[in-house]
Design a protein around this motif. Structure first.
Motif, PDB file in Angstrom:
ATOM      1  N   GLN A  83       0.877  -1.171   0.000  1.00  0.00           N
ATOM      2  CA  GLN A  83       0.000   0.000   0.000  1.00  0.00           C
ATOM      3  C   GLN A  83       0.910   1.215   0.000  1.00  0.00           C
ATOM      4  OE1 GLN A  83      -3.014   0.060   3.097  1.00  0.00           O
ATOM      5  NE2 GLN A  83      -3.177   2.286   2.992  1.00  0.00           N
ATOM      6  N   PHE A  84       0.923   1.960  -1.109  1.00  0.00           N
ATOM      7  CA  PHE A  84       1.901   3.019  -1.271  1.00  0.00           C
ATOM      8  C   PHE A  84       1.684   4.183  -0.313  1.00  0.00           C
ATOM      9  CE2 PHE A  84       1.949   0.904  -5.450  1.00  0.00           C
ATOM     10  CZ  PHE A  84       3.300   0.586  -5.517  1.00  0.00           C
ATOM     11  N   PHE A  85       0.429   4.517  -0.027  1.00  0.00           N
ATOM     12  CA  PHE A  85       0.129   5.616   0.887  1.00  0.00           C
ATOM     13  C   PHE A  85      -0.897   5.155   1.916  1.00  0.00           C
ATOM     14  CE2 PHE A  85       1.127   7.752  -3.169  1.00  0.00           C
ATOM     15  CZ  PHE A  85       2.246   8.479  -2.764  1.00  0.00           C
ATOM     16  N   PRO A  86      -0.700   5.499   3.190  1.00  0.00           N
ATOM     17  CA  PRO A  86      -1.698   5.115   4.195  1.00  0.00           C
ATOM     18  C   PRO A  86      -2.974   5.928   4.035  1.00  0.00           C
ATOM     19  CG  PRO A  86      -0.048   6.553   5.167  1.00  0.00           C
ATOM     20  CD  PRO A  86       0.423   6.265   3.770  1.00  0.00           C
ATOM     21  N   ALA A  87      -4.092   5.355   4.452  1.00  0.00           N
ATOM     22  CA  ALA A  87      -5.332   6.118   4.537  1.00  0.00           C
ATOM     23  C   ALA A  87      -5.203   7.090   5.714  1.00  0.00           C
ATOM     24  CB  ALA A  87      -6.517   5.180   4.733  1.00  0.00           C
ATOM     25  N   ILE A  88      -6.095   8.058   5.772  1.00  0.00           N
ATOM     26  CA  ILE A  88      -6.091   9.053   6.856  1.00  0.00           C
ATOM     27  C   ILE A  88      -7.401   8.932   7.618  1.00  0.00           C
ATOM     28  CG2 ILE A  88      -5.789  11.473   7.471  1.00  0.00           C
ATOM     29  CD1 ILE A  88      -3.426  10.360   5.948  1.00  0.00           C
ATOM     30  N   GLY A  89      -7.329   8.807   8.942  1.00  0.00           N
ATOM     31  CA  GLY A  89      -8.559   8.617   9.703  1.00  0.00           C
ATOM     32  C   GLY A  89      -8.583   9.326  11.042  1.00  0.00           C
ATOM     33  N   ILE A  90      -9.798   9.430  11.592  1.00  0.00           N
ATOM     34  CA  ILE A  90     -10.030  10.041  12.907  1.00  0.00           C
ATOM     35  C   ILE A  90     -10.677   9.011  13.810  1.00  0.00           C
ATOM     36  CG2 ILE A  90     -11.221  11.872  14.181  1.00  0.00           C
ATOM     37  CD1 ILE A  90     -11.337  13.497  11.659  1.00  0.00           C
ATOM     38  N   ARG A  91     -10.194   8.899  15.027  1.00  0.00           N
ATOM     39  CA  ARG A  91     -10.801   7.987  15.986  1.00  0.00           C
ATOM     40  C   ARG A  91     -12.176   8.521  16.389  1.00  0.00           C
ATOM     41  NH1 ARG A  91      -8.096   3.591  16.845  1.00  0.00           N
ATOM     42  NH2 ARG A  91      -6.264   4.775  17.472  1.00  0.00           N
ATOM     43  N   GLY A  93     -14.796   6.992  18.776  1.00  0.00           N
ATOM     44  CA  GLY A  93     -15.167   5.920  19.696  1.00  0.00           C
ATOM     45  C   GLY A  93     -14.316   4.695  19.459  1.00  0.00           C
ATOM     46  N   GLU A  94     -14.961   3.554  19.162  1.00  0.00           N
ATOM     47  CA  GLU A  94     -14.248   2.306  18.931  1.00  0.00           C
ATOM     48  C   GLU A  94     -13.867   2.127  17.460  1.00  0.00           C
ATOM     49  OE1 GLU A  94     -13.341   0.200  21.354  1.00  0.00           O
ATOM     50  OE2 GLU A  94     -14.150   1.697  22.738  1.00  0.00           O
ATOM     51  N   GLN A  95     -14.267   3.071  16.608  1.00  0.00           N
ATOM     52  CA  GLN A  95     -13.998   2.942  15.183  1.00  0.00           C
ATOM     53  C   GLN A  95     -13.132   4.084  14.672  1.00  0.00           C
ATOM     54  OE1 GLN A  95     -18.274   2.603  13.908  1.00  0.00           O
ATOM     55  NE2 GLN A  95     -17.533   0.771  12.856  1.00  0.00           N
ATOM     56  N   VAL A  96     -12.656   3.936  13.435  1.00  0.00           N
ATOM     57  CA  VAL A  96     -11.876   4.978  12.777  1.00  0.00           C
ATOM     58  C   VAL A  96     -12.648   5.434  11.538  1.00  0.00           C
ATOM     59  CG1 VAL A  96      -9.756   5.532  11.523  1.00  0.00           C
ATOM     60  CG2 VAL A  96      -9.655   4.115  13.592  1.00  0.00           C
ATOM     61  N   GLU A  97     -12.951   6.725  11.478  1.00  0.00           N
ATOM     62  CA  GLU A  97     -13.605   7.279  10.300  1.00  0.00           C
ATOM     63  C   GLU A  97     -12.548   7.602   9.249  1.00  0.00           C
ATOM     64  OE1 GLU A  97     -16.078  11.232   8.785  1.00  0.00           O
ATOM     65  OE2 GLU A  97     -15.703  10.948  10.937  1.00  0.00           O
ATOM     66  N   ILE A  98     -12.697   7.084   8.050  1.00  0.00           N
ATOM     67  CA  ILE A  98     -11.724   7.293   6.990  1.00  0.00           C
ATOM     68  C   ILE A  98     -12.020   8.608   6.266  1.00  0.00           C
ATOM     69  CG2 ILE A  98     -10.725   6.365   4.870  1.00  0.00           C
ATOM     70  CD1 ILE A  98     -10.112   4.713   7.340  1.00  0.00           C
ATOM     71  N   CYS A 111      -9.787  -7.565  -1.520  1.00  0.00           N
ATOM     72  CA  CYS A 111      -8.636  -8.474  -1.607  1.00  0.00           C
ATOM     73  C   CYS A 111      -8.374  -9.234  -0.307  1.00  0.00           C
ATOM     74  CB  CYS A 111      -7.383  -7.677  -1.987  1.00  0.00           C
ATOM     75  SG  CYS A 111      -7.456  -6.917  -3.615  1.00  0.00           S
ATOM     76  N   LYS A 112      -9.149  -8.891   0.744  1.00  0.00           N
ATOM     77  CA  LYS A 112      -8.960  -9.526   2.052  1.00  0.00           C
ATOM     78  C   LYS A 112      -7.520  -9.375   2.538  1.00  0.00           C
ATOM     79  CE  LYS A 112     -12.692 -12.940   1.556  1.00  0.00           C
ATOM     80  NZ  LYS A 112     -13.296 -12.256   0.395  1.00  0.00           N
ATOM     81  N   THR A 113      -7.063  -8.105   2.503  1.00  0.00           N
ATOM     82  CA  THR A 113      -5.729  -7.779   2.998  1.00  0.00           C
ATOM     83  C   THR A 113      -5.842  -6.651   4.009  1.00  0.00           C
ATOM     84  OG1 THR A 113      -3.461  -7.231   2.327  1.00  0.00           O
ATOM     85  CG2 THR A 113      -5.238  -6.043   1.222  1.00  0.00           C
ATOM     86  N   GLY A 114      -4.797  -6.419   4.794  1.00  0.00           N
ATOM     87  CA  GLY A 114      -4.823  -5.382   5.826  1.00  0.00           C
ATOM     88  C   GLY A 114      -4.786  -3.979   5.236  1.00  0.00           C
ATOM     89  N   LEU A 115      -5.049  -2.987   6.093  1.00  0.00           N
ATOM     90  CA  LEU A 115      -5.090  -1.589   5.662  1.00  0.00           C
ATOM     91  C   LEU A 115      -4.234  -0.734   6.582  1.00  0.00           C
ATOM     92  CD1 LEU A 115      -6.511   0.478   3.709  1.00  0.00           C
ATOM     93  CD2 LEU A 115      -8.212   0.798   5.529  1.00  0.00           C
ATOM     94  N   ASN A 116      -3.332   0.065   5.990  1.00  0.00           N
ATOM     95  CA  ASN A 116      -2.502   1.002   6.739  1.00  0.00           C
ATOM     96  C   ASN A 116      -3.231   2.335   6.859  1.00  0.00           C
ATOM     97  OD1 ASN A 116      -0.492  -0.961   6.738  1.00  0.00           O
ATOM     98  ND2 ASN A 116       0.511  -0.121   4.921  1.00  0.00           N
ATOM     99  N   ILE A 117      -3.277   2.873   8.074  1.00  0.00           N
ATOM    100  CA  ILE A 117      -3.993   4.130   8.309  1.00  0.00           C
ATOM    101  C   ILE A 117      -3.164   5.021   9.229  1.00  0.00           C
ATOM    102  CG2 ILE A 117      -6.184   5.179   8.975  1.00  0.00           C
ATOM    103  CD1 ILE A 117      -7.470   2.457   8.986  1.00  0.00           C
ATOM    104  N   LEU A 118      -3.140   6.326   8.939  1.00  0.00           N
ATOM    105  CA  LEU A 118      -2.637   7.320   9.882  1.00  0.00           C
ATOM    106  C   LEU A 118      -3.845   7.821  10.658  1.00  0.00           C
ATOM    107  CD1 LEU A 118      -0.062   9.419   7.789  1.00  0.00           C
ATOM    108  CD2 LEU A 118       0.419   7.839   9.658  1.00  0.00           C
ATOM    109  N   VAL A 119      -3.838   7.627  11.976  1.00  0.00           N
ATOM    110  CA  VAL A 119      -5.021   7.895  12.804  1.00  0.00           C
ATOM    111  C   VAL A 119      -4.717   8.973  13.839  1.00  0.00           C
ATOM    112  CG1 VAL A 119      -6.750   6.892  14.329  1.00  0.00           C
ATOM    113  CG2 VAL A 119      -5.730   5.489  12.531  1.00  0.00           C
ATOM    114  N   THR A 120      -5.683   9.865  14.044  1.00  0.00           N
ATOM    115  CA  THR A 120      -5.558  10.869  15.095  1.00  0.00           C
ATOM    116  C   THR A 120      -6.640  10.671  16.145  1.00  0.00           C
ATOM    117  OG1 THR A 120      -5.435  13.253  15.597  1.00  0.00           O
ATOM    118  CG2 THR A 120      -7.027  12.576  13.933  1.00  0.00           C
TER     119      THR A 120
END
Length: 322
Positions: A83-91, A93-98, A111-120
């Motif tokens: 994954q060339f660039f991580p997704a960007i998300g906000i915490r 509660g218990e989830q991350v909004e993309i 593809c049933k693969t993991g996802l890289n995210i930058l989370v705040t």
């Protein structure tokens, strides 16, 4: 001495901000309000993506119904490997909004693969999130429909099309085109595997077809049912490019809607009087044509109108409420 090469495209700081945990560096973004928000890297396992992440279309702006395997094939081709660039998300509660990366999220789910995210974990308002999402979304320009869906929310909030154009920095013509695209029913768009191929004339033709069917008393379900087998055959063809598939489906939509309109002309409306009045300009009647029907009243009192509104609302609630 050679000039320094300019970096083109989306980049992230190569010098992480110092933190207590140097193994998880921080990326800091400045919001339009001047507030700073720190984002940390997280890897969400494939089986947890659907449960732990979500997309709010009002914020992200991407039409999630249009994220089909055909429209995501450029990402699907590579995300299994990296994954060339991580997704960007906000915490939230218990989830991350993309905010940015809904296409990568959809591809990872496919593809049933993991996802890289930058989370705040920062407290970011809905408006700050929308502005930040607009600032960082550079992977692929939003379609005319996706722009229109965002503008529909502004229109629903009370803004006129002129005010929307001024606030969004768009021409009035672009606002009109985008709103038309967003007004096409999702059930009809679901016939097309790649929404990115649809142009403004395509959206306009689909919207006109829907309006004509409605006016003639025909239903969208009838149109879609009549197209099912033909569309399946086109989508299953391996010899057609995306634009050829779109054009073939459009031809079928035009032909089927024309046939339904021709059929509805033969089905004359049946008018039934609900009450007799001495004054010929006053009437209460029902009109039926096929599966469509309507009630018409003229020169009736305000008290009668109000009573009819209450009865209709109560009847609809009784029969249609979940």
């Amino acid at each position: 001495m050679s000039a320094k090469r300019i970096t083109i495209g989306r980049t992230f700081s190569q010098t992480p901000v110092e933190t207590e945990d140097s193994s998880n560096p921080v990326q800091t973004f400045v919001l339009y309000t001047g507030k700073r928000a720190d984002f940390r890297f997280e890897r969400v396992a494939a089986k947890e993506i659907e449960e732990k992440t979500f997309v709010d279309t009002d914020t992200n702006g991407r039409d999630q119904a249009g994220l089909t395997p055909e429209s995501l094939k450029d990402i699907i081709r590579t995300i299994r490997l990296q994954q060339f660039f991580p997704a960007i998300g906000i915490r939230r509660g218990e989830q991350v909004e993309i905010l940015d990366g809904s296409r990568r999220r959809a591809a990872a789910l496919h593809c049933k693969t993991g996802l890289n995210i930058l989370v705040t974990d920062a407290d970011i308002s809905a408006e700050e999130a929308r502005k930040l999402a607009q600032d960082i979304q550079t992977a692929r320009e939003h379609s005319l429909r996706e722009i229109g869906m965002r503008l529909l929310a502004l229109k629903a909030g009370g803004l006129s099309q002129k005010e929307i154009a001024q606030s969004q920095g768009l021409s009035p013509a672009k606002v009109t085109r985008a709103l038309q695209a967003a007004s096409v029913p999702g059930e009809l768009l679901a016939l097309f595997p790649n929404h990115a191929e649809l142009t403004h004339p395509d959206y306009k033709a689909l919207l006109i077809a829907c309006e004509q069917l409605q006016e003639s008393g025909q239903t969208l379900d009838t149109l879609i049912d009549g197209l099912a087998g033909k569309v399946d055959d086109v989508r299953a063809s391996e010899n057609l490019a995306d634009d050829e598939i779109k054009n073939a489906i459009l031809r079928y939509v035009r032909a089927e809607s024309a046939a339904l309109l021709k059929r509805s002309v033969k089905e004359k409306a049946v008018t039934t009087s609900l009450w007799s009045f001495a004054d010929k300009d006053r009437y209460a009647r029902k009109k039926s044509r096929g599966r469509s029907f309507s009630y018409e009243f003229n020169r009736q009192s305000k008290e009668l109108q109000d009573e009819l509104d209450r009865v209709i609302a109560a009847t609809l609630k009784k029969h249609l409420a979940d």
